[in-house]
Scaffold this motif. Structure first.
Motif, PDB file in Angstrom:
ATOM      1  N   LEU A 151    -112.203  -4.889  36.872  1.00 28.50           N
ATOM      2  CA  LEU A 151    -111.909  -6.223  36.766  1.00 28.50           C
ATOM      3  C   LEU A 151    -113.449  -6.997  36.910  1.00 28.50           C
ATOM      4  CD1 LEU A 151    -109.897  -8.626  36.129  1.00 28.50           C
ATOM      5  CD2 LEU A 151    -109.670  -8.792  38.513  1.00 28.50           C
ATOM      6  N   HIS A 152    -114.221  -6.457  37.553  1.00 28.47           N
ATOM      7  CA  HIS A 152    -115.598  -7.046  37.988  1.00 28.47           C
ATOM      8  C   HIS A 152    -116.314  -6.742  36.525  1.00 28.47           C
ATOM      9  CE1 HIS A 152    -115.078  -8.360  41.929  1.00 28.47           C
ATOM     10  NE2 HIS A 152    -114.794  -7.259  42.415  1.00 28.47           N
ATOM     11  N   LYS A 153    -116.219  -5.515  35.978  1.00 22.69           N
ATOM     12  CA  LYS A 153    -116.938  -5.237  34.624  1.00 22.69           C
ATOM     13  C   LYS A 153    -116.534  -6.298  33.564  1.00 22.69           C
ATOM     14  CE  LYS A 153    -118.319  -0.329  35.288  1.00 22.69           C
ATOM     15  NZ  LYS A 153    -117.756   1.202  34.924  1.00 22.69           N
ATOM     16  N   TRP A 154    -115.086  -6.516  33.537  1.00 21.64           N
ATOM     17  CA  TRP A 154    -114.644  -7.301  32.355  1.00 21.64           C
ATOM     18  C   TRP A 154    -114.959  -8.655  32.674  1.00 21.64           C
ATOM     19  CZ3 TRP A 154    -111.692 -11.476  32.178  1.00 21.64           C
ATOM     20  CH2 TRP A 154    -111.199 -11.849  31.029  1.00 21.64           C
ATOM     21  N   THR A 155    -114.996  -9.206  34.033  1.00 20.90           N
ATOM     22  CA  THR A 155    -115.446 -10.406  33.985  1.00 20.90           C
ATOM     23  C   THR A 155    -117.119 -10.672  33.663  1.00 20.90           C
ATOM     24  OG1 THR A 155    -115.795 -10.419  36.443  1.00 20.90           O
ATOM     25  CG2 THR A 155    -113.621 -11.242  35.759  1.00 20.90           C
ATOM     26  N   ALA A 156    -117.654  -9.800  33.949  1.00 16.49           N
ATOM     27  CA  ALA A 156    -119.141  -9.714  33.747  1.00 16.49           C
ATOM     28  C   ALA A 156    -119.349  -9.925  32.252  1.00 16.49           C
ATOM     29  CB  ALA A 156    -119.833  -8.633  34.283  1.00 16.49           C
ATOM     30  N   ALA A 157    -118.565  -9.118  31.388  1.00 17.57           N
ATOM     31  CA  ALA A 157    -118.753  -9.116  30.021  1.00 17.57           C
ATOM     32  C   ALA A 157    -117.161  -9.330  29.533  1.00 17.57           C
ATOM     33  CB  ALA A 157    -119.531  -7.852  29.474  1.00 17.57           C
ATOM     34  N   PRO A 158    -116.515 -10.233  29.387  1.00 13.36           N
ATOM     35  CA  PRO A 158    -115.183 -10.544  28.884  1.00 13.36           C
ATOM     36  C   PRO A 158    -115.030 -10.177  27.594  1.00 13.36           C
ATOM     37  CG  PRO A 158    -116.124 -12.619  29.322  1.00 13.36           C
ATOM     38  CD  PRO A 158    -117.341 -11.577  29.858  1.00 13.36           C
ATOM     39  N   ASP A 159    -113.668  -9.518  27.358  1.00 11.83           N
ATOM     40  CA  ASP A 159    -113.392  -9.324  26.205  1.00 11.83           C
ATOM     41  C   ASP A 159    -111.934 -10.304  25.997  1.00 11.83           C
ATOM     42  OD1 ASP A 159    -112.738  -8.231  23.388  1.00 11.83           O
ATOM     43  OD2 ASP A 159    -112.043  -6.493  24.133  1.00 11.83           O
ATOM     44  N   CYS A 160    -112.158 -11.207  24.919  1.00  8.03           N
ATOM     45  CA  CYS A 160    -111.128 -11.938  24.733  1.00  8.03           C
ATOM     46  C   CYS A 160    -110.572 -12.186  23.146  1.00  8.03           C
ATOM     47  CB  CYS A 160    -111.406 -13.546  24.967  1.00  8.03           C
ATOM     48  SG  CYS A 160    -112.085 -13.634  26.988  1.00  8.03           S
ATOM     49  N   GLN A 161    -109.268 -12.994  22.979  1.00 12.83           N
ATOM     50  CA  GLN A 161    -108.822 -13.022  21.813  1.00 12.83           C
ATOM     51  C   GLN A 161    -109.437 -14.336  21.314  1.00 12.83           C
ATOM     52  OE1 GLN A 161    -106.789 -10.902  20.313  1.00 12.83           O
ATOM     53  NE2 GLN A 161    -105.804  -9.968  21.931  1.00 12.83           N
ATOM     54  N   ALA A 162    -109.268 -14.687  20.041  1.00  8.60           N
ATOM     55  CA  ALA A 162    -109.560 -15.762  19.450  1.00  8.60           C
ATOM     56  C   ALA A 162    -109.243 -17.217  20.172  1.00  8.60           C
ATOM     57  CB  ALA A 162    -109.404 -15.952  18.073  1.00  8.60           C
ATOM     58  N   THR A 163    -108.225 -17.189  20.724  1.00  7.10           N
ATOM     59  CA  THR A 163    -107.378 -18.285  21.452  1.00  7.10           C
ATOM     60  C   THR A 163    -108.155 -18.605  22.818  1.00  7.10           C
ATOM     61  OG1 THR A 163    -106.057 -16.625  22.786  1.00  7.10           O
ATOM     62  CG2 THR A 163    -105.147 -17.637  20.521  1.00  7.10           C
ATOM     63  N   ALA A 164    -108.914 -17.621  23.174  1.00  9.35           N
ATOM     64  CA  ALA A 164    -109.910 -18.008  24.502  1.00  9.35           C
ATOM     65  C   ALA A 164    -111.002 -18.923  24.218  1.00  9.35           C
ATOM     66  CB  ALA A 164    -110.564 -16.576  24.977  1.00  9.35           C
ATOM     67  N   ARG A 165    -111.335 -19.288  22.926  1.00 12.17           N
ATOM     68  CA  ARG A 165    -112.346 -20.195  22.477  1.00 12.17           C
ATOM     69  C   ARG A 165    -111.709 -21.600  22.511  1.00 12.17           C
ATOM     70  NH1 ARG A 165    -114.565 -15.906  18.825  1.00 12.17           N
ATOM     71  NH2 ARG A 165    -112.786 -16.244  17.541  1.00 12.17           N
ATOM     72  N   LEU A 166    -110.389 -21.535  22.425  1.00 10.19           N
ATOM     73  CA  LEU A 166    -109.718 -22.965  22.534  1.00 10.19           C
ATOM     74  C   LEU A 166    -110.007 -23.925  23.715  1.00 10.19           C
ATOM     75  CD1 LEU A 166    -106.030 -21.960  21.293  1.00 10.19           C
ATOM     76  CD2 LEU A 166    -108.019 -23.041  19.797  1.00 10.19           C
ATOM     77  N   SER A 167    -109.939 -25.166  23.427  1.00  8.73           N
ATOM     78  CA  SER A 167    -110.329 -26.356  24.440  1.00  8.73           C
ATOM     79  C   SER A 167    -109.279 -26.168  25.388  1.00  8.73           C
ATOM     80  CB  SER A 167    -110.823 -27.557  23.989  1.00  8.73           C
ATOM     81  OG  SER A 167    -110.337 -28.659  24.547  1.00  8.73           O
ATOM     82  N   ILE A 168    -109.452 -26.416  26.498  1.00  9.36           N
ATOM     83  CA  ILE A 168    -108.306 -26.583  27.602  1.00  9.36           C
ATOM     84  C   ILE A 168    -107.555 -27.899  27.169  1.00  9.36           C
ATOM     85  CG2 ILE A 168    -107.539 -26.918  29.968  1.00  9.36           C
ATOM     86  CD1 ILE A 168    -110.075 -25.513  30.801  1.00  9.36           C
ATOM     87  N   GLY A 169    -108.022 -28.841  26.923  1.00  8.74           N
ATOM     88  CA  GLY A 169    -107.307 -30.145  26.582  1.00  8.74           C
ATOM     89  C   GLY A 169    -106.379 -29.682  25.318  1.00  8.74           C
ATOM     90  N   ALA A 170    -106.652 -28.813  24.557  1.00  5.74           N
ATOM     91  CA  ALA A 170    -106.068 -28.811  23.205  1.00  5.74           C
ATOM     92  C   ALA A 170    -104.766 -27.749  23.613  1.00  5.74           C
ATOM     93  CB  ALA A 170    -106.845 -28.025  22.316  1.00  5.74           C
ATOM     94  N   VAL A 171    -104.893 -26.953  24.637  1.00  3.82           N
ATOM     95  CA  VAL A 171    -103.929 -26.172  25.002  1.00  3.82           C
ATOM     96  C   VAL A 171    -102.825 -26.821  25.876  1.00  3.82           C
ATOM     97  CG1 VAL A 171    -103.323 -23.839  26.035  1.00  3.82           C
ATOM     98  CG2 VAL A 171    -105.254 -24.255  24.435  1.00  3.82           C
ATOM     99  N   LEU A 172    -103.209 -27.628  26.808  1.00  6.79           N
ATOM    100  CA  LEU A 172    -102.514 -27.852  28.124  1.00  6.79           C
ATOM    101  C   LEU A 172    -101.260 -28.845  27.494  1.00  6.79           C
ATOM    102  CD1 LEU A 172    -104.760 -28.876  30.953  1.00  6.79           C
ATOM    103  CD2 LEU A 172    -103.268 -27.014  30.583  1.00  6.79           C
ATOM    104  N   PRO A 173    -101.682 -29.601  26.585  1.00  5.07           N
ATOM    105  CA  PRO A 173    -100.465 -30.651  26.195  1.00  5.07           C
ATOM    106  C   PRO A 173     -99.359 -29.660  25.423  1.00  5.07           C
ATOM    107  CG  PRO A 173    -102.529 -31.422  25.191  1.00  5.07           C
ATOM    108  CD  PRO A 173    -102.657 -30.193  25.993  1.00  5.07           C
TER     109      PRO A 173
END
Length: 173
Positions: A151-173
Motif C-alpha cells: 500500500l505504501h509503494k502504491w500510494t507513492a506511485a499509484p496505478d489508476c484507471q482512467a476514471t481516477a482523472r475525473l473531477s470529484i465534482g463531476a462524480v459526486l452528483p
C-alpha cells in the motif's frame, strides 16, 4: 465556483480528482491504523485495538468505494485488509464480552452466582490471551507486512484507471 446551495464558495483545483481523493484516503487510513500497532501489541487498553479495527474498516470501505478507479497490487487488496481485521476482531469480541461480564453483570450478581461466573471469566481470560498472541503474530506476520509495504509503494506511485482523472465534482452528483 459556488456550492450547490449558492452560499459557500468552494475552491476547485486540479488536485480535486477521484484519484487524488482515493490515494489520500487509503494513505490516511493506513497511517492511522499503523499508529495503534505498538499499543495493540502491548494490549494495555482495549480502545487501541478498537481504534485500529475502525481504521482498517475505513480502509476497506475506501478500497471498495474507489475500486472502479484503482488498480491495487495483489498484496494491498481489500481481502488482505479483511483478513487482518478479522484476526483483530476475534480479540475485540472476547474483550467486549469480558468487560460486559466483569463490569456490568458480575457486580449485580449474588455471591453464589458470582462464584459460578468465576470459572467462566477465568476461561475467557485464557481465550483473550490466546487471541492476543494471534493478533501479535498477525501484526508481525507476512500478510500485514506485505499489505503495508504494497500500500505504501502504491500510494507513492499509484496505478489508476482512467476514471481516477475525473473531477470529484463531476462524480459526486
Amino acid at each position: 465556483l459556488v456550492s450547490w446551495e449558492g452560499r459557500i464558495p468552494m475552491k476547485t483545483t486540479v488536485k480535486s480528482t477521484v484519484g487524488v481523493l482515493a490515494i489520500e484516503s487509503l494513505e490516511a487510513c493506513m497511517q492511522k491504523a499503523e499508529k495503534y500497532e505498538k499499543a495493540v501489541a502491548k494490549n494495555t487498553d482495549p480502545e487501541d485495538l478498537h481504534q485500529m479495527r475502525v481504521q482498517l474498516r475505513r480502509l476497506r470501505t475506501a478500497m471498495q468505494v474507489f475500486a472502479p478507479s484503482l488498480r491495487l497490487p495483489k498484496g494491498a487488496q481489500e481481502a488482505q485488509v479483511a483478513k487482518v481485521a478479522r484476526q483483530l476482531g476475534k480479540q475485540r469480541d472476547l474483550d467486549v464480552i469480558g468487560m460486559t461480564l466483569r463490569d456490568q453483570f458480575a457486580p449485580d450478581l449474588p455471591v453464589a452466582e458470582r462464584t459460578i461466573l468465576k470459572p467462566v471469566l477465568d476461561r475467557l481470560t485464557k481465550r483473550q490471551k490466546k487471541a492476543h498472541k494471534q493478533v501479535k503474530k498477525e501484526l508481525k506476520g507476512k500478510r500485514y507486512s506485505a499489505l503495508k509495504t504494497a500500500l505504501h509503494k502504491w500510494t507513492a506511485a499509484p496505478d489508476c484507471q482512467a476514471t481516477a482523472r475525473l473531477s470529484i465534482g463531476a462524480v459526486l452528483p
